[in-house]
Write a protein that holds these residues in place. Structure first.
Motif, PDB file in Angstrom:
ATOM      1  N   GLY A   1       0.818  -1.213   0.000  1.00 23.68           N
ATOM      2  CA  GLY A   1       0.000   0.000   0.000  1.00 23.68           C
ATOM      3  C   GLY A   1       0.848   1.258   0.000  1.00 23.68           C
ATOM      4  N   HIS A   2       1.934   1.231   0.743  1.00 26.70           N
ATOM      5  CA  HIS A   2       2.820   2.397   0.775  1.00 26.70           C
ATOM      6  C   HIS A   2       3.475   2.613  -0.592  1.00 26.70           C
ATOM      7  N   ARG A   3       3.958   1.537  -1.203  1.00 30.37           N
ATOM      8  CA  ARG A   3       4.577   1.662  -2.534  1.00 30.37           C
ATOM      9  C   ARG A   3       3.563   2.156  -3.552  1.00 30.37           C
ATOM     10  N   ARG A   4       2.344   1.662  -3.477  1.00 32.17           N
ATOM     11  CA  ARG A   4       1.297   2.084  -4.414  1.00 32.17           C
ATOM     12  C   ARG A   4       0.981   3.560  -4.232  1.00 32.17           C
ATOM     13  N   ALA A   5       0.894   3.994  -3.000  1.00 32.11           N
ATOM     14  CA  ALA A   5       0.612   5.402  -2.737  1.00 32.11           C
ATOM     15  C   ALA A   5       1.741   6.285  -3.255  1.00 32.11           C
ATOM     16  N   MET A   6       2.973   5.827  -3.099  1.00 36.56           N
ATOM     17  CA  MET A   6       4.106   6.618  -3.594  1.00 36.56           C
ATOM     18  C   MET A   6       4.087   6.691  -5.117  1.00 36.56           C
ATOM     19  N   ARG A   7       3.729   5.589  -5.774  1.00 35.23           N
ATOM     20  CA  ARG A   7       3.660   5.596  -7.240  1.00 35.23           C
ATOM     21  C   ARG A   7       2.567   6.528  -7.721  1.00 35.23           C
ATOM     22  N   ARG A   8       1.446   6.527  -7.050  1.00 34.08           N
ATOM     23  CA  ARG A   8       0.314   7.338  -7.496  1.00 34.08           C
ATOM     24  C   ARG A   8       0.554   8.832  -7.307  1.00 34.08           C
ATOM     25  N   THR A   9       1.447   9.201  -6.410  1.00 29.13           N
ATOM     26  CA  THR A   9       1.679  10.622  -6.149  1.00 29.13           C
ATOM     27  C   THR A   9       3.021  11.104  -6.684  1.00 29.13           C
ATOM     28  N   ASP A  10       3.714  10.270  -7.480  1.00 31.46           N
ATOM     29  CA  ASP A  10       5.003  10.651  -8.038  1.00 31.46           C
ATOM     30  C   ASP A  10       4.759  11.616  -9.202  1.00 31.46           C
ATOM     31  N   ARG A  11       5.080  12.896  -8.997  1.00 31.05           N
ATOM     32  CA  ARG A  11       4.757  13.930  -9.984  1.00 31.05           C
ATOM     33  C   ARG A  11       5.444  13.686 -11.327  1.00 31.05           C
ATOM     34  N   GLU A  12       6.728  13.348 -11.321  1.00 29.24           N
ATOM     35  CA  GLU A  12       7.443  13.133 -12.573  1.00 29.24           C
ATOM     36  C   GLU A  12       6.849  11.964 -13.353  1.00 29.24           C
ATOM     37  N   ARG A  13       6.501  10.932 -12.638  1.00 27.18           N
ATOM     38  CA  ARG A  13       5.900   9.770 -13.302  1.00 27.18           C
ATOM     39  C   ARG A  13       4.555  10.127 -13.909  1.00 27.18           C
ATOM     40  N   LEU A  14       3.749  10.876 -13.175  1.00 29.18           N
ATOM     41  CA  LEU A  14       2.450  11.289 -13.702  1.00 29.18           C
ATOM     42  C   LEU A  14       2.607  12.172 -14.928  1.00 29.18           C
ATOM     43  N   LEU A  15       3.582  13.085 -14.908  1.00 19.43           N
ATOM     44  CA  LEU A  15       3.809  13.959 -16.062  1.00 19.43           C
ATOM     45  C   LEU A  15       4.285  13.160 -17.274  1.00 19.43           C
ATOM     46  N   ARG A  16       5.143  12.153 -17.054  1.00 19.32           N
ATOM     47  CA  ARG A  16       5.590  11.306 -18.163  1.00 19.32           C
ATOM     48  C   ARG A  16       4.424  10.542 -18.767  1.00 19.32           C
ATOM     49  N   ARG A  17       3.571  10.002 -17.907  1.00 18.74           N
ATOM     50  CA  ARG A  17       2.401   9.275 -18.414  1.00 18.74           C
ATOM     51  C   ARG A  17       1.480  10.183 -19.210  1.00 18.74           C
ATOM     52  N   LEU A  18       1.296  11.410 -18.748  1.00 17.06           N
ATOM     53  CA  LEU A  18       0.455  12.360 -19.465  1.00 17.06           C
ATOM     54  C   LEU A  18       1.062  12.694 -20.824  1.00 17.06           C
ATOM     55  N   ALA A  19       2.375  12.912 -20.874  1.00 19.47           N
ATOM     56  CA  ALA A  19       3.046  13.207 -22.140  1.00 19.47           C
ATOM     57  C   ALA A  19       2.960  12.012 -23.088  1.00 19.47           C
ATOM     58  N   ASP A  20       3.142  10.808 -22.579  1.00 19.79           N
ATOM     59  CA  ASP A  20       3.040   9.605 -23.412  1.00 19.79           C
ATOM     60  C   ASP A  20       1.632   9.446 -23.968  1.00 19.79           C
ATOM     61  N   ARG A  21       0.642   9.683 -23.136  1.00 20.99           N
ATOM     62  CA  ARG A  21      -0.743   9.567 -23.592  1.00 20.99           C
ATOM     63  C   ARG A  21      -1.053  10.599 -24.664  1.00 20.99           C
ATOM     64  N   THR A  22      -0.561  11.824 -24.481  1.00 20.51           N
ATOM     65  CA  THR A  22      -0.783  12.879 -25.462  1.00 20.51           C
ATOM     66  C   THR A  22      -0.122  12.517 -26.789  1.00 20.51           C
ATOM     67  N   ALA A  23       1.110  11.991 -26.721  1.00 20.65           N
ATOM     68  CA  ALA A  23       1.812  11.586 -27.950  1.00 20.65           C
ATOM     69  C   ALA A  23       1.060  10.459 -28.660  1.00 20.65           C
ATOM     70  N   ALA A  24       0.542   9.509 -27.913  1.00 22.20           N
ATOM     71  CA  ALA A  24      -0.205   8.400 -28.516  1.00 22.20           C
ATOM     72  C   ALA A  24      -1.492   8.907 -29.163  1.00 22.20           C
ATOM     73  N   GLU A  25      -2.196   9.806 -28.505  1.00 22.62           N
ATOM     74  CA  GLU A  25      -3.427  10.353 -29.079  1.00 22.62           C
ATOM     75  C   GLU A  25      -3.127  11.126 -30.352  1.00 22.62           C
ATOM     76  N   THR A  26      -2.023  11.886 -30.374  1.00 25.92           N
ATOM     77  CA  THR A  26      -1.625  12.637 -31.558  1.00 25.92           C
ATOM     78  C   THR A  26      -1.294  11.688 -32.701  1.00 25.92           C
ATOM     79  N   ALA A  27      -0.545  10.625 -32.408  1.00 19.72           N
ATOM     80  CA  ALA A  27      -0.188   9.648 -33.441  1.00 19.72           C
ATOM     81  C   ALA A  27      -1.431   8.974 -34.010  1.00 19.72           C
ATOM     82  N   LEU A  28      -2.397   8.637 -33.158  1.00 16.43           N
ATOM     83  CA  LEU A  28      -3.633   8.020 -33.647  1.00 16.43           C
ATOM     84  C   LEU A  28      -4.437   8.985 -34.500  1.00 16.43           C
TER      85      LEU A  28
END
Length: 70
Positions: A28-55
């Protein structure tokens, strides 16, 4: 007062319960840390945006392609 356990296996059972509870708390602690990791969230958002643009680009290219070439 008697401090003897009820059965020899009850000590093992309580040990498994303790270990299971601690493992669940660590997970639970590791999951909470993953969910609140700002850099990771920003990378996921950028990846999702790139995938949507490519589609969108792929769909636009398919729409402009003549019917017989598809």
């Amino acid at each position: 007062m008697n401090s003897a356990t009820l059965s020899p296996a009850s000590g093992r059972l309580s040990e498994w319960a303790m270990r299971g509870g601690l493992a669940l708390a660590r997970w639970g602690h590791r999951r909470a840390m993953r969910r609140t990791d700002r850099e990771r969230l920003l990378r996921r958002l950028a990846d999702r945006t790139a995938a949507e643009t490519a589609l969108a680009e792929r769909d636009a290219a398919l729409r402009t392609m003549p019917f017989g070439l598809m």
